[in-house]
Design an enzyme around this catalytic site. Structure first.
Site, PDB file in Angstrom:
ATOM      1  N   TYR A  92       0.842  -1.210   0.000  1.00 42.28           N
ATOM      2  CA  TYR A  92       0.000   0.000   0.000  1.00 42.28           C
ATOM      3  C   TYR A  92       0.871   1.252   0.000  1.00 42.28           C
ATOM      4  O   TYR A  92       0.571   2.225  -0.695  1.00 42.28           O
ATOM      5  CB  TYR A  92      -0.923   0.018   1.227  1.00 42.28           C
ATOM      6  CG  TYR A  92      -1.899   1.176   1.165  1.00 42.28           C
ATOM      7  CD1 TYR A  92      -3.105   1.053   0.489  1.00 42.28           C
ATOM      8  CD2 TYR A  92      -1.586   2.418   1.739  1.00 42.28           C
ATOM      9  CE1 TYR A  92      -3.980   2.119   0.380  1.00 42.28           C
ATOM     10  CE2 TYR A  92      -2.454   3.486   1.638  1.00 42.28           C
ATOM     11  CZ  TYR A  92      -3.655   3.327   0.963  1.00 42.28           C
ATOM     12  OH  TYR A  92      -4.512   4.392   0.841  1.00 42.28           O
ATOM     13  N   PHE A 144      -7.062  22.876 -23.805  1.00 41.48           N
ATOM     14  CA  PHE A 144      -7.372  21.459 -23.967  1.00 41.48           C
ATOM     15  C   PHE A 144      -8.593  21.164 -23.106  1.00 41.48           C
ATOM     16  O   PHE A 144      -8.752  21.726 -22.025  1.00 41.48           O
ATOM     17  CB  PHE A 144      -6.204  20.530 -23.606  1.00 41.48           C
ATOM     18  CG  PHE A 144      -6.572  19.104 -23.886  1.00 41.48           C
ATOM     19  CD1 PHE A 144      -6.682  18.673 -25.198  1.00 41.48           C
ATOM     20  CD2 PHE A 144      -6.911  18.228 -22.869  1.00 41.48           C
ATOM     21  CE1 PHE A 144      -7.115  17.383 -25.492  1.00 41.48           C
ATOM     22  CE2 PHE A 144      -7.343  16.934 -23.160  1.00 41.48           C
ATOM     23  CZ  PHE A 144      -7.436  16.514 -24.474  1.00 41.48           C
ATOM     24  N   THR A 145      -9.432  20.248 -23.583  1.00 41.69           N
ATOM     25  CA  THR A 145     -10.758  20.028 -22.977  1.00 41.69           C
ATOM     26  C   THR A 145     -10.710  19.812 -21.452  1.00 41.69           C
ATOM     27  O   THR A 145     -11.310  20.587 -20.701  1.00 41.69           O
ATOM     28  CB  THR A 145     -11.426  18.815 -23.651  1.00 41.69           C
ATOM     29  OG1 THR A 145     -10.525  17.706 -23.596  1.00 41.69           O
ATOM     30  CG2 THR A 145     -11.768  19.119 -25.108  1.00 41.69           C
ATOM     31  N   ASP A 233       2.042  21.209 -19.528  1.00 40.01           N
ATOM     32  CA  ASP A 233       1.319  19.971 -19.800  1.00 40.01           C
ATOM     33  C   ASP A 233       2.279  19.145 -20.644  1.00 40.01           C
ATOM     34  O   ASP A 233       2.456  19.386 -21.838  1.00 40.01           O
ATOM     35  CB  ASP A 233       0.012  20.252 -20.539  1.00 40.01           C
ATOM     36  CG  ASP A 233      -0.750  18.955 -20.859  1.00 40.01           C
ATOM     37  OD1 ASP A 233      -0.127  17.878 -20.800  1.00 40.01           O
ATOM     38  OD2 ASP A 233      -1.941  19.028 -21.175  1.00 40.01           O
ATOM     39  N   LYS A 276       0.123   8.681 -23.038  1.00 38.66           N
ATOM     40  CA  LYS A 276       0.563   9.077 -24.391  1.00 38.66           C
ATOM     41  C   LYS A 276       2.059   8.773 -24.521  1.00 38.66           C
ATOM     42  O   LYS A 276       2.440   7.621 -24.692  1.00 38.66           O
ATOM     43  CB  LYS A 276       0.252  10.551 -24.646  1.00 38.66           C
ATOM     44  CG  LYS A 276      -1.225  10.844 -24.943  1.00 38.66           C
ATOM     45  CD  LYS A 276      -2.077  10.883 -23.730  1.00 38.66           C
ATOM     46  CE  LYS A 276      -3.418  11.536 -23.939  1.00 38.66           C
ATOM     47  NZ  LYS A 276      -4.257  11.485 -22.742  1.00 38.66           N
ATOM     48  N   ARG A 400     -12.804  17.148 -33.340  1.00 35.33           N
ATOM     49  CA  ARG A 400     -12.099  18.178 -32.574  1.00 35.33           C
ATOM     50  C   ARG A 400     -12.513  19.526 -33.145  1.00 35.33           C
ATOM     51  O   ARG A 400     -11.761  20.239 -33.785  1.00 35.33           O
ATOM     52  CB  ARG A 400     -10.570  18.013 -32.652  1.00 35.33           C
ATOM     53  CG  ARG A 400     -10.034  16.734 -32.062  1.00 35.33           C
ATOM     54  CD  ARG A 400      -9.781  16.718 -30.552  1.00 35.33           C
ATOM     55  NE  ARG A 400     -10.932  16.573 -29.709  1.00 35.33           N
ATOM     56  CZ  ARG A 400     -10.867  16.264 -28.405  1.00 35.33           C
ATOM     57  NH1 ARG A 400      -9.721  16.046 -27.815  1.00 35.33           N
ATOM     58  NH2 ARG A 400     -11.954  16.178 -27.675  1.00 35.33           N
ATOM     59  N   PHE A 467     -18.422  16.300 -25.668  1.00 36.61           N
ATOM     60  CA  PHE A 467     -18.023  15.476 -26.808  1.00 36.61           C
ATOM     61  C   PHE A 467     -17.967  13.981 -26.477  1.00 36.61           C
ATOM     62  O   PHE A 467     -18.142  13.137 -27.346  1.00 36.61           O
ATOM     63  CB  PHE A 467     -16.656  15.928 -27.353  1.00 36.61           C
ATOM     64  CG  PHE A 467     -15.550  15.880 -26.337  1.00 36.61           C
ATOM     65  CD1 PHE A 467     -15.354  16.927 -25.447  1.00 36.61           C
ATOM     66  CD2 PHE A 467     -14.710  14.778 -26.264  1.00 36.61           C
ATOM     67  CE1 PHE A 467     -14.341  16.864 -24.493  1.00 36.61           C
ATOM     68  CE2 PHE A 467     -13.697  14.715 -25.325  1.00 36.61           C
ATOM     69  CZ  PHE A 467     -13.517  15.759 -24.430  1.00 36.61           C
TER      70      PHE A 467
HETATM   71  N1  PM9 Z   1      -6.029  13.470 -24.267  1.00 33.75           N
HETATM   72  C1  PM9 Z   1      -6.746  12.523 -26.287  1.00 33.75           C
HETATM   73  O1  PM9 Z   1      -7.379  11.648 -26.885  1.00 33.75           O
HETATM   74  C2  PM9 Z   1      -7.689  11.642 -24.085  1.00 33.75           C
HETATM   75  C3  PM9 Z   1      -9.150  11.780 -24.341  1.00 33.75           C
HETATM   76  S1  PM9 Z   1      -9.785  13.323 -24.910  1.00 33.75           S
HETATM   77  C4  PM9 Z   1      -9.981  14.222 -23.455  1.00 33.75           C
HETATM   78  O2  PM9 Z   1      -6.045  13.361 -26.871  1.00 33.75           O
HETATM   79  C5  PM9 Z   1      -3.550  16.666 -23.078  1.00 33.75           C
HETATM   80  C6  PM9 Z   1      -2.771  17.494 -24.023  1.00 33.75           C
HETATM   81  C7  PM9 Z   1      -4.255  15.565 -23.508  1.00 33.75           C
HETATM   82  C8  PM9 Z   1      -5.026  14.793 -22.574  1.00 33.75           C
HETATM   83  C9  PM9 Z   1      -5.819  13.714 -22.989  1.00 33.75           C
HETATM   84  C10 PM9 Z   1      -4.994  15.194 -21.219  1.00 33.75           C
HETATM   85  C11 PM9 Z   1      -5.759  14.437 -20.193  1.00 33.75           C
HETATM   86  C12 PM9 Z   1      -4.283  16.302 -20.837  1.00 33.75           C
HETATM   87  N2  PM9 Z   1      -3.588  17.012 -21.774  1.00 33.75           N
HETATM   88  O3  PM9 Z   1      -6.774  11.512 -20.638  1.00 33.75           O
HETATM   89  O4  PM9 Z   1      -6.774  12.317 -18.307  1.00 33.75           O
HETATM   90  O5  PM9 Z   1      -4.206  15.232 -24.797  1.00 33.75           O
HETATM   91  O6  PM9 Z   1      -4.888  10.958 -19.106  1.00 33.75           O
HETATM   92  O7  PM9 Z   1      -5.137  13.237 -19.924  1.00 33.75           O
HETATM   93  C13 PM9 Z   1      -6.798  12.567 -24.851  1.00 33.75           C
HETATM   94  P1  PM9 Z   1      -5.949  11.939 -19.468  1.00 33.75           P
END
Ligand code: PM9
Length: 481
Positions: A92, A144-145, A233, A276, A400, A467
C-alpha cells in the site's frame, strides 16, 4: 535534421540499373504478439453508428476495424515493460515501483517532486485546486478540454495566448504551438491575478503542433519578470522534443532526452498523462519543484486519487510507466513514431485531401471546413465527417471542433472554434504502414462522396465535456450554408 520523408518515389532498379540511393527508416521493433481485428459490413456499421448516436466515443470497440480515436492508453507495451508488470510491488505504501518512477521522472523531466495520479486529468484536478482561486485568469497556448475544465471548475477564466498561425490550418509555421509573447504580457499586466501560465506541448487542439525551445525560454523570462510560475502539460513533450531536433537550428545534434530535459527546465512543474508519450495504458503524474506546493498536492492526492506513493495506480503500472519513459526518449523510437504519422499525412496530401499542416506529432487532422465548405458549423461538420469515415470502412476517428469546444462557462453560449477538425490519431507501436494505406484510401472515398453529407443535429448534450457522451441524429435535408 529533418526526419526522412516516408513517401518517396521508388527507384526502378530493373530499368535504370542505377545505384539505389533511397534509404528508408523502419520501426525499431518487431511484433511478438497480435490481436485480431475484424471487418464489418456497411449495414452492420450503420446499425452500430445509429445505436451510438453518431458519436464515435459511444461505439463498441469490437465494431471498429482500425481504431484511430485516440493515442491515449492505446500504445503497445514492449516485452521489457511487460516484464516490469511481473515485478509489481503492491505494498500500500512505499512501493519500490514508485521509487523507480520517481527516478525516471527526475532523470528525464528533471522535476524535484513526483505525485502519481491515475491519469492526466487527476493531476490537472489537483494542480487547479491547489493553485487557482475564484476570479483568477489562466493564460495558455490553446485550450485542452480536460485542462480548461479543471481550471474553470476551480474558478478561473482561461485566456488563449497562442500565436494566430495556430488557428490557421494551412499556415506552415514550424512551431504553431508557440505562445504569442505580446498576448501573454497583456494578460500578465491586466489580469487581477494569474496563478500560473499553462504551457502545453505539443498542442493537441491545434493539430499536435510543437513549441520551440526559444519560445519556452522567452515565456520563462517573461514569467520570471512578473513572478508567475509556468506549468507544463508534458503529455506529448517527448514528441515536442523530436520536432525541436528536426526543425530548430542548433538542435540537430542533440538527443530527444537532452532536449526534453532542457525544455522542462524552463518550467516549474508539470501535469502528465502517461497514457501518451510514456507508452502505458493507464497512469499519470503531477511534478513540482516547489516543496511547499508539493506538500499541498500530496495532501490533496490522498483525498481524490490514493496514497502519495501510488496515486491511483497499481505498483505494476508504475513500473511499466517508469520503463515506458526510458523507451520514449530514444531517438529511434521517436523517429518511427512521428514518421508514421507523417507517412499518413503525406499520403493524404498526395491525394489532395485537406489536412492541417505541418503534420502533427500524434495525429493527422482532417480539415472538415474544407471537406464540407457549405456546411454550417451548427450542423457539426467534423462530427459528420467522423461518422461518414466510420461508415465507409470502420475507421474510428475523433471530432475536434465545435462539439469538443463546448460552451462558455460564464454565458452558456457555444464556443465557435476556428478549427473544425477530425483527428486520425495514431496509437504508438500498434498499426503498420498497410493499415495507414487502408485509412488513407477510406478518407479519399469519403472525400469523393462529400456532396452527399447533410450534417447532424445534437439530440442529447451532457453538462460537462459534451463530446464524450453527446448524441446526434442525421439532418433529413441539407442545412443552408
Ligand atoms: N487526451 C486525447 O485523446 C484523451 C481523451 S480526450 C480528453 O487526446 C492533453 C494534451 C491531452 C489529454 C488527454 C490530457 C488528459 C491532458 N492534456 O486523458 O486524463 O491530450 O490521461 O489526460 C486525450 P488523461
Amino acid at each position: 535534421m529533418k526526419p526522412q520523408s516516408p513517401v518517396q518515389t521508388p527507384i526502378n532498379l530493373r530499368t535504370t540499373g542505377q545505384q539505389l540511393h533511397r534509404r528508408s527508416w523502419a520501426e525499431p521493433w518487431k511484433i511478438k504478439m497480435v490481436e485480431p481485428i475484424k471487418k464489418t459490413t456497411r449495414r452492420q456499421r450503420e446499425a452500430a453508428l445509429g445505436a451510438a448516436g453518431y458519436n464515435t466515443f459511444l461505439l463498441r470497440s469490437e465494431d471498429v476495424y482500425i481504431d484511430l480515436l485516440t493515442d491515449s492508453g492505446t500504445s503497445a507495451m514492449s516485452d521489457w515493460q511487460w516484464a516490469g508488470i511481473m515485478l509489481g510491488d503492491e505494498a500500500y505504501a512505499g512501493s519500490k515501483n514508485y521509487y523507480h518512477l520517481e527516478d525516471a521522472v527526475q532523470k528525464h523531466y528533471g522535476f524535484k517532486h513526483l505525485i502519481p495520479t491515475h491519469q492526466g486529468r487527476g493531476a490537472e484536478h489537483i494542480l487547479s485546486q491547489i493553485m487557482i482561486r475564484p476570479g483568477d485568469t489562466v493564460p495558455g497556448n490553446m485550450y485542452f478540454t480536460t485542462t480548461r475544465y479543471h481550471q474553470e471548475h476551480a474558478g478561473a477564466k482561461f485566456v488563449d495566448v497562442i500565436i494566430d498561425e495556430a488557428h490557421d490550418p494551412v499556415s506552415l509555421h514550424p512551431f504553431k504551438g508557440n505562445v504569442d509573447l505580446a498576448k501573454l504580457e497583456r494578460v500578465l499586466k491586466e489580469a487581477a491575478h494569474v496563478p500560473y501560465v499553462s504551457l502545453a506541448v505539443t498542442v493537441n487542439m491545434a493539430g499536435g503542433q510543437p513549441v520551440s525551445m526559444a519560445n519556452a525560454r522567452a515565456v520563462r523570462e517573461l514569467c520570471t519578470r512578473y513572478e508567475v510560475p509556468v506549468m507544463l502539460d508534458a503529455t506529448r513533450a517527448v514528441e515536442n522534443a523530436w520536432f525541436i531536433k528536426a526543425r530548430e537550428p542548433g538542435f540537430e545534434g542533440r538527443t530527444c532526452a537532452e532536449i526534453l530535459k532542457e525544455f522542462c527546465s524552463y518550467t516549474d512543474g508539470c501535469t502528465m498523462s502517461g497514457k501518451k508519450d510514456a507508452l502505458v495504458n493507464i497512469g499519470g503524474w503531477l511534478s513540482l519543484n516547489d516543496g511547499k506546493l508539493a506538500d499541498k498536492a500530496r495532501n490533496m492526492v490522498v483525498i481524490y486519487e490514493g496514497l502519495h506513493t501510488y496515486g491511483g495506480m497499481a505498483g505494476r503500472d508504475m513500473e511499466a510507466m517508469a520503463r515506458g519513459i526510458e523507451e520514449s526518449v530514444e531517438d529511434e523510437h521517436m523517429r518511427a513514431r512521428v514518421g508514421q504519422v507523417e507517412y499518413l499525412g503525406e499520403l493524404l496530401q498526395s491525394y489532395g485531401v485537406p489536412v492541417v499542416v505541418p503534420i502533427g506529432g500524434h495525429a493527422v487532422y482532417l480539415d472538415a471546413r474544407r471537406f464540407y465548405p457549405n456546411m454550417p458549423q451548427d450542423s457539426f461538420p467534423a462530427q459528420t465527417l467522423s461518422a461518414e469515415l466510420y461508415l465507409d470502412a470502420g475507421v474510428r476517428s475523433m471530432e475536434r471542433g465545435i462539439v469538443s469546444a463546448g460552451r462558455d462557462s460564464a454565458t452558456g453560449k457555444n464556443h465557435y472554434p476556428k478549427l473544425e477538425l477530425v483527428r486520425l490519431t495514431i496509437p504508438r507501436r500498434v498499426y503498420t504502414q498497410a493499415h495507414m494505406d487502408v485509412v488513407a484510401e477510406s478518407v479519399v472515398a469519403v472525400y469523393q462522396q462529400k456532396v452527399k453529407a447533410k450534417g447532424l443535429k445534437m439530440v442529447y448534450e451532457p453538462e460537462y465535456l459534451r463530446f464524450f457522451q453527446a448524441r446526434f441524429e442525421p439532418l433529413k435535408s441539407k442545412a443552408k450554408g
